[in-house]
Design a protein around this motif. Structure first.
Motif, PDB file in Angstrom:
ATOM      1  N   TYR A  25       0.859  -1.174   0.000  1.00 44.62           N
ATOM      2  CA  TYR A  25       0.000   0.000   0.000  1.00 44.62           C
ATOM      3  C   TYR A  25       0.900   1.230   0.000  1.00 44.62           C
ATOM      4  CZ  TYR A  25      -4.111  -2.805   1.211  1.00 44.62           C
ATOM      5  OH  TYR A  25      -5.150  -3.708   1.193  1.00 44.62           O
ATOM      6  N   ARG A  26       0.326   2.365  -0.315  1.00 46.96           N
ATOM      7  CA  ARG A  26       1.091   3.604  -0.218  1.00 46.96           C
ATOM      8  C   ARG A  26       0.205   4.721   0.303  1.00 46.96           C
ATOM      9  NH1 ARG A  26       2.198   5.148  -6.619  1.00 46.96           N
ATOM     10  NH2 ARG A  26       0.035   5.733  -7.158  1.00 46.96           N
ATOM     11  N   GLN A  83      -5.317   9.230   1.819  1.00 49.23           N
ATOM     12  CA  GLN A  83      -5.584   7.938   2.426  1.00 49.23           C
ATOM     13  C   GLN A  83      -4.577   6.905   1.928  1.00 49.23           C
ATOM     14  OE1 GLN A  83      -9.578   6.985   1.113  1.00 49.23           O
ATOM     15  NE2 GLN A  83      -8.876   6.069  -0.788  1.00 49.23           N
ATOM     16  N   ARG A  84      -4.505   5.808   2.653  1.00 46.25           N
ATOM     17  CA  ARG A  84      -3.634   4.710   2.258  1.00 46.25           C
ATOM     18  C   ARG A  84      -4.348   3.895   1.178  1.00 46.25           C
ATOM     19  NH1 ARG A  84      -0.641   1.285   6.911  1.00 46.25           N
ATOM     20  NH2 ARG A  84      -0.185   3.455   7.476  1.00 46.25           N
ATOM     21  N   ASP A  85      -3.691   3.718   0.051  1.00 54.16           N
ATOM     22  CA  ASP A  85      -4.289   3.033  -1.088  1.00 54.16           C
ATOM     23  C   ASP A  85      -3.519   1.760  -1.443  1.00 54.16           C
ATOM     24  OD1 ASP A  85      -4.948   6.179  -2.710  1.00 54.16           O
ATOM     25  OD2 ASP A  85      -6.334   4.932  -1.577  1.00 54.16           O
ATOM     26  N   LEU A  86      -4.253   0.804  -1.960  1.00 50.05           N
ATOM     27  CA  LEU A  86      -3.624  -0.422  -2.436  1.00 50.05           C
ATOM     28  C   LEU A  86      -2.768  -0.141  -3.673  1.00 50.05           C
ATOM     29  CD1 LEU A  86      -3.401  -3.585  -2.416  1.00 50.05           C
ATOM     30  CD2 LEU A  86      -5.306  -3.536  -4.065  1.00 50.05           C
ATOM     31  N   VAL A  87      -1.550  -0.646  -3.651  1.00 47.80           N
ATOM     32  CA  VAL A  87      -0.689  -0.605  -4.831  1.00 47.80           C
ATOM     33  C   VAL A  87      -0.799  -1.940  -5.568  1.00 47.80           C
ATOM     34  CG1 VAL A  87       1.674  -0.421  -5.665  1.00 47.80           C
ATOM     35  CG2 VAL A  87       0.906   1.005  -3.760  1.00 47.80           C
ATOM     36  N   ALA A  88      -0.572  -3.028  -4.846  1.00 48.66           N
ATOM     37  CA  ALA A  88      -0.651  -4.356  -5.452  1.00 48.66           C
ATOM     38  C   ALA A  88      -0.739  -5.401  -4.353  1.00 48.66           C
ATOM     39  CB  ALA A  88       0.565  -4.637  -6.327  1.00 48.66           C
ATOM     40  N   LYS A 102      -3.298  -8.560  -7.883  1.00 52.29           N
ATOM     41  CA  LYS A 102      -4.261  -7.495  -8.114  1.00 52.29           C
ATOM     42  C   LYS A 102      -3.500  -6.183  -7.990  1.00 52.29           C
ATOM     43  CE  LYS A 102      -7.401  -6.643  -4.957  1.00 52.29           C
ATOM     44  NZ  LYS A 102      -8.628  -6.768  -4.123  1.00 52.29           N
ATOM     45  N   TYR A 103      -3.850  -5.201  -8.830  1.00 53.16           N
ATOM     46  CA  TYR A 103      -3.151  -3.929  -8.828  1.00 53.16           C
ATOM     47  C   TYR A 103      -4.119  -2.779  -8.632  1.00 53.16           C
ATOM     48  CZ  TYR A 103       0.973  -6.374 -10.477  1.00 53.16           C
ATOM     49  OH  TYR A 103       2.045  -7.226 -10.564  1.00 53.16           O
ATOM     50  N   GLY A 104      -3.602  -1.696  -8.026  1.00 48.05           N
ATOM     51  CA  GLY A 104      -4.368  -0.482  -7.923  1.00 48.05           C
ATOM     52  C   GLY A 104      -4.573   0.131  -9.296  1.00 48.05           C
ATOM     53  N   ASP A 105      -5.503   1.074  -9.356  1.00 47.95           N
ATOM     54  CA  ASP A 105      -5.852   1.693 -10.633  1.00 47.95           C
ATOM     55  C   ASP A 105      -4.628   2.265 -11.320  1.00 47.95           C
ATOM     56  OD1 ASP A 105      -9.014   3.031  -9.418  1.00 47.95           O
ATOM     57  OD2 ASP A 105      -8.436   1.043 -10.115  1.00 47.95           O
ATOM     58  N   SER A 106      -4.464   1.921 -12.596  1.00 48.58           N
ATOM     59  CA  SER A 106      -3.454   2.516 -13.480  1.00 48.58           C
ATOM     60  C   SER A 106      -2.013   2.163 -13.130  1.00 48.58           C
ATOM     61  CB  SER A 106      -3.584   4.046 -13.495  1.00 48.58           C
ATOM     62  OG  SER A 106      -4.891   4.428 -13.870  1.00 48.58           O
ATOM     63  N   LEU A 107      -1.815   1.223 -12.218  1.00 47.57           N
ATOM     64  CA  LEU A 107      -0.446   0.887 -11.832  1.00 47.57           C
ATOM     65  C   LEU A 107       0.099  -0.337 -12.551  1.00 47.57           C
ATOM     66  CD1 LEU A 107      -0.574   1.591  -8.003  1.00 47.57           C
ATOM     67  CD2 LEU A 107       0.306   3.047  -9.824  1.00 47.57           C
ATOM     68  N   TYR A 157       5.546   3.738   1.406  1.00 48.03           N
ATOM     69  CA  TYR A 157       5.050   2.445   0.932  1.00 48.03           C
ATOM     70  C   TYR A 157       5.087   1.450   2.084  1.00 48.03           C
ATOM     71  CZ  TYR A 157       4.933   4.062  -3.863  1.00 48.03           C
ATOM     72  OH  TYR A 157       4.614   4.738  -5.030  1.00 48.03           O
ATOM     73  N   TYR A 158       3.943   0.807   2.307  1.00 46.89           N
ATOM     74  CA  TYR A 158       3.789  -0.132   3.407  1.00 46.89           C
ATOM     75  C   TYR A 158       3.561  -1.542   2.879  1.00 46.89           C
ATOM     76  CZ  TYR A 158       2.949   3.999   6.317  1.00 46.89           C
ATOM     77  OH  TYR A 158       3.057   5.210   6.964  1.00 46.89           O
ATOM     78  N   CYS A 159       4.191  -2.484   3.530  1.00 49.19           N
ATOM     79  CA  CYS A 159       3.964  -3.894   3.250  1.00 49.19           C
ATOM     80  C   CYS A 159       2.928  -4.413   4.237  1.00 49.19           C
ATOM     81  CB  CYS A 159       5.281  -4.643   3.426  1.00 49.19           C
ATOM     82  SG  CYS A 159       5.184  -6.430   3.274  1.00 49.19           S
ATOM     83  N   SER A 160       2.057  -5.303   3.777  1.00 50.31           N
ATOM     84  CA  SER A 160       1.104  -5.928   4.689  1.00 50.31           C
ATOM     85  C   SER A 160       1.025  -7.426   4.408  1.00 50.31           C
ATOM     86  CB  SER A 160      -0.278  -5.298   4.551  1.00 50.31           C
ATOM     87  OG  SER A 160      -0.914  -5.737   3.373  1.00 50.31           O
ATOM     88  N   ALA A 161       0.631  -8.157   5.427  1.00 46.79           N
ATOM     89  CA  ALA A 161       0.441  -9.598   5.304  1.00 46.79           C
ATOM     90  C   ALA A 161      -0.876  -9.973   5.954  1.00 46.79           C
ATOM     91  CB  ALA A 161       1.591 -10.351   5.964  1.00 46.79           C
ATOM     92  N   GLN A 162      -1.637 -10.788   5.270  1.00 48.25           N
ATOM     93  CA  GLN A 162      -2.939 -11.217   5.802  1.00 48.25           C
ATOM     94  C   GLN A 162      -2.831 -12.647   6.313  1.00 48.25           C
ATOM     95  OE1 GLN A 162      -6.551 -11.953   3.244  1.00 48.25           O
ATOM     96  NE2 GLN A 162      -7.296 -10.179   4.395  1.00 48.25           N
ATOM     97  N   GLN A 163      -3.276 -12.838   7.543  1.00 48.35           N
ATOM     98  CA  GLN A 163      -3.238 -14.153   8.167  1.00 48.35           C
ATOM     99  C   GLN A 163      -4.494 -14.306   9.009  1.00 48.35           C
ATOM    100  OE1 GLN A 163      -0.643 -14.969  11.658  1.00 48.35           O
ATOM    101  NE2 GLN A 163       0.405 -16.386  10.288  1.00 48.35           N
TER     102      GLN A 163
END
Length: 115
Positions: free
Chosen positions: A37-38, A44-49, A58-63, A93-99
């Motif tokens: 995210y960035r 706001q914090r938006d999804l990059v990929a 999955k990618y954010g718009d136009s990226l 830019y932030y890294c995230s992990a889903q668990q």
């Protein structure tokens, strides 16, 4: 608990490239997806990929086309290759992990695109 450490940010000129890395450690069993995210100042914090451990992306718009996410399961790491960078890509830019439906976050790494 999952611990995430990002690296690879910095200052780059417009049109340049950077590769961000995020290493996961701790209780990494059953991480289902990782993402970048960035967040730019005042926005706001938006999804990059995002990418699942099976490789679906999955990618954010136009990226898509400029940015590419990849994962190395053996190294418990996720990467973000950023090409043709623009000043508007400047952000933390932030890294995230889903668990188990819980999102862990890294501390972030600054990317500044400027001449």
């Amino acid at each position: 608990q999952v611990h995430l450490v990002e690296s690879g940010g910095g200052l780059v000129q417009p049109g340049g490239s950077l590769r961000l890395s995020c290493a996961a450690s701790g209780n990494i069993f059953r991480i289902s997806a990782m993402a970048w995210y960035r967040q730019a100042p005042g926005k706001q914090r938006d999804l990059v990929a995002s990418i699942t451990m099976g490789g679906s992306t999955k990618y954010g718009d136009s990226l898509k086309g400029r940015f590419a996410i990849s994962v190395d399961n053996a190294k418990n790491s996720v990467y973000l290759q950023m090409n043709s960078l623009k000043p508007e890509d400047t952000a933390v830019y932030y890294c995230s992990a889903q668990q188990n439906d819980y999102d862990y976050w890294g501390q972030g790494t600054q990317v500044t695109v400027s001449s």
